[in-house]
Design an enzyme around this catalytic site. Sequence first.
Site, short mmCIF file in Angstrom:
data_model
loop_
_atom_site.label_atom_id
_atom_site.label_comp_id
_atom_site.label_asym_id
_atom_site.label_seq_id
_atom_site.Cartn_x
_atom_site.Cartn_y
_atom_site.Cartn_z
N PRO A 131 0.82 -1.21 0.00
CA PRO A 131 0.00 0.00 0.00
C PRO A 131 0.85 1.26 0.00
CG PRO A 131 -0.55 -1.45 1.86
CD PRO A 131 0.69 -1.96 1.24
N GLU A 132 0.63 2.11 -0.99
CA GLU A 132 1.27 3.43 -1.05
C GLU A 132 0.15 4.44 -0.82
OE1 GLU A 132 3.80 3.71 -4.55
OE2 GLU A 132 4.08 1.57 -4.56
N LYS A 141 1.96 7.38 3.98
CA LYS A 141 1.38 6.04 3.99
C LYS A 141 0.86 5.65 5.38
CE LYS A 141 5.03 4.90 0.72
NZ LYS A 141 6.25 4.09 0.52
N ARG A 183 2.69 -10.67 6.53
CA ARG A 183 4.14 -10.63 6.69
C ARG A 183 4.63 -9.81 7.88
NH1 ARG A 183 6.58 -9.39 1.06
NH2 ARG A 183 8.47 -9.45 2.29
N ARG A 212 15.70 -2.59 -5.19
CA ARG A 212 14.32 -2.62 -5.65
C ARG A 212 14.29 -2.68 -7.17
NH1 ARG A 212 14.47 1.11 -1.70
NH2 ARG A 212 13.23 0.68 0.15
#
Length: 263
Positions: A2-3, A53, A104, A252
Site C-alpha cells: 500500500p502506497e 502512507k 508478513r 528494488r
Amino acid sequence: MPELPEVETIRRQLEPAVSGRTVVEAGSHPSAKFTPARAAVGATIERVGRRGKFLLLGTTDDRELVIHLGMTGQLRVGEPTDDPYIRAWWTLDNEQTLEFRDVRRFGRIRLGPAGQYQGILAKIGPEPFDPVFTGQHLYAAINGSKRQLKTQLLSQHPVAGVGNIYADEACWRAGVHPGVRRITKKQAAALRDAIVDVLDEGIEHGGTTLRDYRTMDGGYGENQNRLECYGRYDQPCPRCNTIMKKLVLDARTTTFCPTCQAR
DNA sequence: CATGTCGCCTGCGAGC
DNA sequence: TGCTCGCAGGCGACAT
C-alpha cells in the site's frame, strides 16, 4: 504494498465505519510492532486522517493511533473472524470489530499524543496535494542530495506517500531516468506534475492490487490495469514502443524506458 | 545531519 | 509431485 493511493482509499472507507466509536476491547500479536494497539481501550475515535502512507486515528482524548500497513496490511470492520493473520483487533461499541490483518508483519502500530511522531513520520516531506509541493520544492529537494532520484522519492523526504509502483510510474511519465542524481528545473516541474497525477489517478481508481492490497470491503483496486511502467520490463513502452528495461536500484526492481528516460 | 547497511517477515511461483 | 530458492520491499535500528 500500500502506497498513498491505497492508504487513502482505505482511509475514506475507514472513517465513516469507526468515527464516533469507542474501543471497548483490544488485542494483538505479541510483537512490539502491534502491542500498542491494546492501549486504545477506552478511547473514542473521532476522525481518520492520513500522512503519507500512515493512517492516523485521532481520539477524543487527544491521542492518535498510528497504523502503517507495511507490505501486506489490510483493515476491515465487521464481525470478528478467526483469521490467523489478524495482528491486532479492536472491538467497538457497536459490536463490530476493526481487524488489522498482516501476513508478513511488516506493518506497525503506535499510540501516542496527537501530533507527536517518531521515526520517518516526524520528518516526512509535504503531502503531494499540498500547495507547498511545487516543482521548485522538488528541484531543491532532489538536487540537495547526492542520492539517486528514485532513492530520494522512496525516502519520503521530497514528498510523502510515494512507493515503488508510483515512483516508477511518475519517472516514466515525466521522462526522467530513475537513477539520475540531478534534475533540471524543467524536469522537476514535469516530475512534480507526474507524481501528483499518478497518485491522484491511483486514488480515483481505488488503488493498485497486485497481490495483497484490498479495500475495506475486501475488493480489489483497479489501478493495476492502468500501469504504464511498473513491472512492464521486457515489454514495449506504451509511448515509444522501445522494449522497457529493468534495473535494480537500492535492491528494488525498477522499470524504465531507455528511450523516453534516457540519462 | 546525511548516508549506508542490515534485519524484519511469509507466501508464492519458477525451476528442477 | 515435492522440494529449494529467489523475490516481493518500507521502515527502524544502528554504524559511519
